[in-house]
Design a protein around this motif. Structure first.
Motif, PDB file in Angstrom:
ATOM      1  N   VAL A 137       0.815  -1.226   0.000  1.00 57.40           N
ATOM      2  CA  VAL A 137       0.000   0.000   0.000  1.00 57.40           C
ATOM      3  C   VAL A 137       0.841   1.265   0.000  1.00 57.40           C
ATOM      4  O   VAL A 137       0.563   2.212   0.740  1.00 57.40           O
ATOM      5  N   THR A 138       1.851   1.299  -0.851  1.00 53.55           N
ATOM      6  CA  THR A 138       2.710   2.471  -0.895  1.00 53.55           C
ATOM      7  C   THR A 138       2.219   3.480  -1.928  1.00 53.55           C
ATOM      8  O   THR A 138       1.974   4.638  -1.616  1.00 53.55           O
ATOM      9  N   ASN A 159      -5.058   3.439   2.441  1.00 49.87           N
ATOM     10  CA  ASN A 159      -3.915   4.342   2.402  1.00 49.87           C
ATOM     11  C   ASN A 159      -2.933   3.941   1.304  1.00 49.87           C
ATOM     12  O   ASN A 159      -1.720   4.048   1.475  1.00 49.87           O
ATOM     13  N   ALA A 160      -3.488   3.456   0.177  1.00 50.71           N
ATOM     14  CA  ALA A 160      -2.622   2.946  -0.875  1.00 50.71           C
ATOM     15  C   ALA A 160      -2.063   4.067  -1.735  1.00 50.71           C
ATOM     16  O   ALA A 160      -0.910   4.040  -2.147  1.00 50.71           O
ATOM     17  N   GLY A 161      -2.871   5.055  -2.023  1.00 51.03           N
ATOM     18  CA  GLY A 161      -2.374   6.187  -2.786  1.00 51.03           C
ATOM     19  C   GLY A 161      -2.336   5.972  -4.283  1.00 51.03           C
ATOM     20  O   GLY A 161      -1.901   6.858  -5.021  1.00 51.03           O
ATOM     21  N   THR A 214       1.027   8.567   5.317  1.00 48.75           N
ATOM     22  CA  THR A 214       0.928   7.274   4.630  1.00 48.75           C
ATOM     23  C   THR A 214      -0.139   7.136   3.549  1.00 48.75           C
ATOM     24  O   THR A 214      -0.213   6.086   2.928  1.00 48.75           O
ATOM     25  N   ALA A 215      -0.950   8.161   3.296  1.00 45.89           N
ATOM     26  CA  ALA A 215      -1.942   8.022   2.226  1.00 45.89           C
ATOM     27  C   ALA A 215      -1.276   8.120   0.859  1.00 45.89           C
ATOM     28  O   ALA A 215      -1.309   7.206   0.047  1.00 45.89           O
ATOM     29  N   GLY A 216      -0.637   9.244   0.610  1.00 46.03           N
ATOM     30  CA  GLY A 216       0.126   9.374  -0.613  1.00 46.03           C
ATOM     31  C   GLY A 216      -0.621   9.902  -1.816  1.00 46.03           C
ATOM     32  O   GLY A 216      -0.076   9.917  -2.920  1.00 46.03           O
ATOM     33  N   THR A 249       5.482   3.738   3.537  1.00 44.03           N
ATOM     34  CA  THR A 249       4.474   3.340   2.551  1.00 44.03           C
ATOM     35  C   THR A 249       3.517   4.490   2.249  1.00 44.03           C
ATOM     36  O   THR A 249       2.307   4.326   2.202  1.00 44.03           O
ATOM     37  N   VAL A 250       4.094   5.669   2.030  1.00 42.87           N
ATOM     38  CA  VAL A 250       3.289   6.853   1.733  1.00 42.87           C
ATOM     39  C   VAL A 250       2.986   6.929   0.242  1.00 42.87           C
ATOM     40  O   VAL A 250       1.829   6.977  -0.174  1.00 42.87           O
ATOM     41  N   GLY A 251       4.038   6.945  -0.555  1.00 39.86           N
ATOM     42  CA  GLY A 251       3.821   6.957  -1.998  1.00 39.86           C
ATOM     43  C   GLY A 251       3.930   8.318  -2.649  1.00 39.86           C
ATOM     44  O   GLY A 251       3.794   8.434  -3.861  1.00 39.86           O
TER      45      GLY A 251
HETATM   46  K   LIG Z   1       0.348   4.980   0.577  1.00 37.37           K
END
Ligand SMILES: [K+]
Ligand SMILES: [K+]
Lengths: 559, 559
Positions: free
Chosen positions: A151-152, A268-270, A390-392, A503-505
């Protein structure tokens, strides 16, 4: 279009075939040597499955002549047959995971392996010609699969351009499964079909979802799944409502967009199906939609333990109210509202959101916020404070950001979401414990106390270890990427690695220009960030039995 | 030459006058209200001193007419009178510090105040026209004084060009006093003149030099001073021997060079009277001299506790040997060689030197090491591994360094020297404790053990706090400097702040281009790094009395 390199397509299908072939043999052998007391019907079915798998592989192999072209044709035409093989393959893999349970691997090792296997499967699927519009390299498929499972949301190819609808569905599935934690998933389905949980699974889940009462684990798991589906459903509907129909080819496309972004936000995958994320022209000023995404991110990032905690509280209060209304019972005292974990997570999240909001507002007033409406500024600053934890997602042009904001983002990314959530990072509670300990040492207290509770020495030691490991990982990551891509500026590399670890993205735009070495490094950092460095260390180190001796204590000079 | 700005000279002398004037009044008032039982002679002398100080100030003030030009003339001609005033001023300041003792300030506050006062005096002295060749701004004088007192070595003006011989002597004095720790100094002289230590001083020194046996504090202090003088003397002689006479105007200049660099190396100050440090043409290839400097740095950075520990051991062994030789006594078992602090400091220092050496050798083979002789490569790589751990000398062109080396330097700088040494940084023991704790958590141990000893919970908590504070300070520093100097690259700013915090003094060349705001930030970071963030927090927080209650324990979810 199918402008794929035939040689590559062949390689993919060969890979798939080998897996199918091997699995067929495993099932065959397993059944041949199995306990004859097992039910006859099941044995026959399993044997048939094994033969079918092996035959499918042989059919496409050279066994019936050298026909690489025909294998390609087969891939396209016999889609239903392929799908069938794939379904059986996945089902058998599921059974295989039950087999793994019997190997008595440590729960943390199983946890790590499940992520690894999911990444492996994801890579294979994304490498399929079906998934991409014009093919991608193996490393890019691997990177994208890792980014989705962890989930980055860092991307080396444009999700909206490089992947077909099928590919996007795969990505969405990967981050939904990876976000909830594969263990949660498999355990849930294991429970769903078997009606109970194995004791090993229960014990691991107790740690994973922080539910101390083993008896309540199954009901907790069901609550988690329902909570997830519910939030994602509501978010999808709201996103659907607050986008313009004119932006999509048809309603089906609009629903897919809504679902994809709802799941991506909650996990929170982004990931986004838009090239510029929410900054895409047409979507840039849909502030209602941005707000929905931001709130969904917060709900996903607050952590399931917090949700369960408040759910139980609300349930008790409601039950009390209903009972007193119906049966005329007197008011009954409800126990302590929230445990220390919930409080720390909530307070820290609140404080970080506030600090992030104020800083974003101030430092971006002449940058990404300039020229927006007052409501737009409000929503964008709020979004800008939510997303680095971590959302991204990005609702602004990242390259237009001011340097102070970028540095604040580094800190916010590093801290990340709350534990037991779909997000990554150091975790809010770890950060809070670090601050509390510092304050306690400074005031000469012998214990760390907060909210009328004393934090255990074990918690302190774990938090210390997690922080030390985070720096080790980030340091190594930055160092290696700088080695593989010496032309990149430190700020860009640091941002990328902090983003990967938590794992923000978010990215300052260098992801696609990384060399293969750097991509591998970033992928490993994402994996370490999602699975947890401590989990990995715990999995690979030899455990010490309980110590029956005790050395004399000695202080070390720390100034 | 005396090409100073008259207005500035006036300001300096006014500052001095105000101080003199105020101190005169303080002494006068103190004696007027003092216990009449005190000795008559002393009272008269003190009153005379007070009147003399006040009169000196008035003499130079407008009281006898408006003569700013005359004040200047006075400054130059009446040098002896000035020197007398200054001596009395310093002496009275010394007495004043004894007075401070009676205020029952906490030892850590006294420690902080003593550094602050030394910086203040240093600033005033360096701002004197005598100290500089063509004058410097107040902020530059403040920065240089802070850098010297905190043994950092970051410079905004070229020490060899901007300062006169007098100025260089002042700088040398500042880093000698600051390096040993002013408390060590004042306590030593207090002891030297009074023959004993106050109990408060003893207790603080116990913490500061890690000597648990209060009775041995005075002998330990004397050992420290003797050790310092001895090492500096030997180093100075060796440096003198291994430089070329042709490089200096005369032998006196050569001796000054040797003394300056010996003290600077032992105190890990990093100041040099050469514009390019040891990379200066003519000094660049004097590898014997480089080695002497490197070894002196290590001896200064290993920490006094380690030295004391080994001294005591060697003393016991020698005494045993002598006794057995003379009196024919049997072999007697000597107790445990080294405590856990000594071992951790030594092993970590050794490991860091080795890692630094190998990395420097590898990553600089085509950069700063290219074209050197084999011996030159060996010495330069060794020097390059020693210097970032708070020494701050450079024997190469820092701007020619490769990126990987710079990143490794960041880590080495951050870790820094051993506790109780003249160097700064996180400290080797803190770093070791962090690693040991991580390993212990990973292997599921309930305790942190090393060398057959258990590390106390208190040590762990302190180490955790120190690491957390180091990141807080460095983060804030980088953030603020980026704010004040937005044009600088992150890598340069980060290097500067890490260097300041660990009082290293290496720089990628941006120090002199910092704005006043940034200079102040760097100065504060140097101060925090030298005094210790934890010491400051301990000094300013309200102490909690021993807690008679105990909250229930609760774990926090750390993943
Ligand atoms: K993310
Ligand atoms: K230094």
């Amino acid at each position: 279009g199918y402008t794929t390199d035939p040689a590559k397509v062949l390689l993919t299908s060969r890979l798939f075939e080998v897996m199918v072939f091997l699995l067929g043999w495993v099932i065959l052998v397993k059944n041949l040597f199995s306990n004859p007391a097992q039910r006859y019907k099941k044995l026959v079915f399993e044997l048939l499955v094994a033969i079918f798998l092996i035959f499918s592989a042989l059919l496409r192999w050279k066994v019936f002549g050298d026909f690489s072209e025909d294998a390609l044709l087969f891939t396209r035409k016999y889609f239903i047959l392929n799908a069938l093989v794939f379904l059986i393959f996945v089902q058998e893999l599921g059974k295989f995971s039950l087999l793994v349970n019997r190997l008595k691997l440590s729960p943390s090792l199983v946890f790590i392996l499940s992520f690894s296997i999911l990444i492996f499967i994801g890579t294979a699927l994304l490498y399929l010609p079906l998934a991409t519009t014009s093919g991608i390299s193996l490393i890019d498929a691997f990177f994208t699969a890792t980014s989705a499972v962890c989930v980055t949301g860092l991307i080396v190819v444009d999700t909206s351009v490089a992947f077909t609808h099928f590919g996007q569905v795969i990505i969405m599935t990967l981050f939904q499964v990876g976000g909830l934690g594969i263990m949660t998933f498999t355990t849930f389905f294991g429970f769903f079909f078997k009606g109970s949980l194995s004791i090993e699974n229960s014990l691991f889940l107790r740690d994973y979802i922080n539910e101390n009462n083993v008896g309540e684990i199954t009901s907790t798991l069901i609550k988690i799944i329902i909570f997830t589906v519910l939030v994602e459903l509501v978010a999808a509907v709201l996103i659907f409502v607050w986008t313009e129909p004119a932006l999509f080819a048809n309603d089906s496309g609009r629903w897919f967009f809504a679902a994809f972004h709802a799941v991506s936000a909650f996990c929170n995958a982004g990931f986004s199906t838009l090239s510029s994320g929410l900054y895409e022209p047409g979507f840039r000023y849909l502030y209602h939609m941005h707000l929905v995404v931001a709130v969904t991110i917060i709900l996903g990032g607050i952590g399931f333990p917090v949700f369960i905690n408040y759910y139980n509280y609300a349930y008790r209060v409601l039950r009390g109210a209903v009972r007193s209304a119906i049966y005329g019972e007197k008011y009954r005292h409800t126990p302590r509202v929230s445990n220390i974990n919930t409080r720390l997570a909530l307070y820290t999240t609140g404080a970080l959101l506030l600090v992030g909001f104020v800083c974003y507002w101030y430092f971006e007033r002449n940058h990404t916020l300039s020229g927006l409406s007052p409501y737009g500024k409000l929503v964008t600053a709020f979004f800008g404070s939510v997303t680095p934890r971590t959302a991204g997602f990005n609702s602004v042009d990242m390259t237009a950001m001011s340097m102070p904001t970028i540095l604040i983002y580094l800190i916010l990314m590093w801290i990340g979401a709350s534990p037991g959530s779909t997000g990554g990072g150091l975790k809010t509670t770890t950060f809070a414990v670090a601050l509390l300990n510092t304050w306690s040492v400074a005031t000469g207290k012998m214990r760390v106390e907060v909210f009328g509770r004393q934090i255990t020495a074990e918690t302190l030691r774990k938090a210390f270890a997690v922080i030390a490991l985070s720096f080790l990982t980030i340091g190594m990551g930055v160092f290696l990427v700088t080695l593989f891509n010496p032309e990149l500026a430190l700020i860009d590399v640091a941002f990328e690695i902090f983003s990967a670890f938590s794992t923000v993205g978010l990215s300052l735009g260098i992801t696609s220009s990384l060399t293969t070495g750097s991509k591998l490094v970033v992928a490993v950092v994402m994996f370490l960030g999602r699975v947890g460095t401590l989990t990995i260390l715990v999995a690979i180190t030899r455990k010490t039995a309980e110590l029956r001796y005790k050395y004399p204590e000695e202080t070390v000079f720390i100034t």
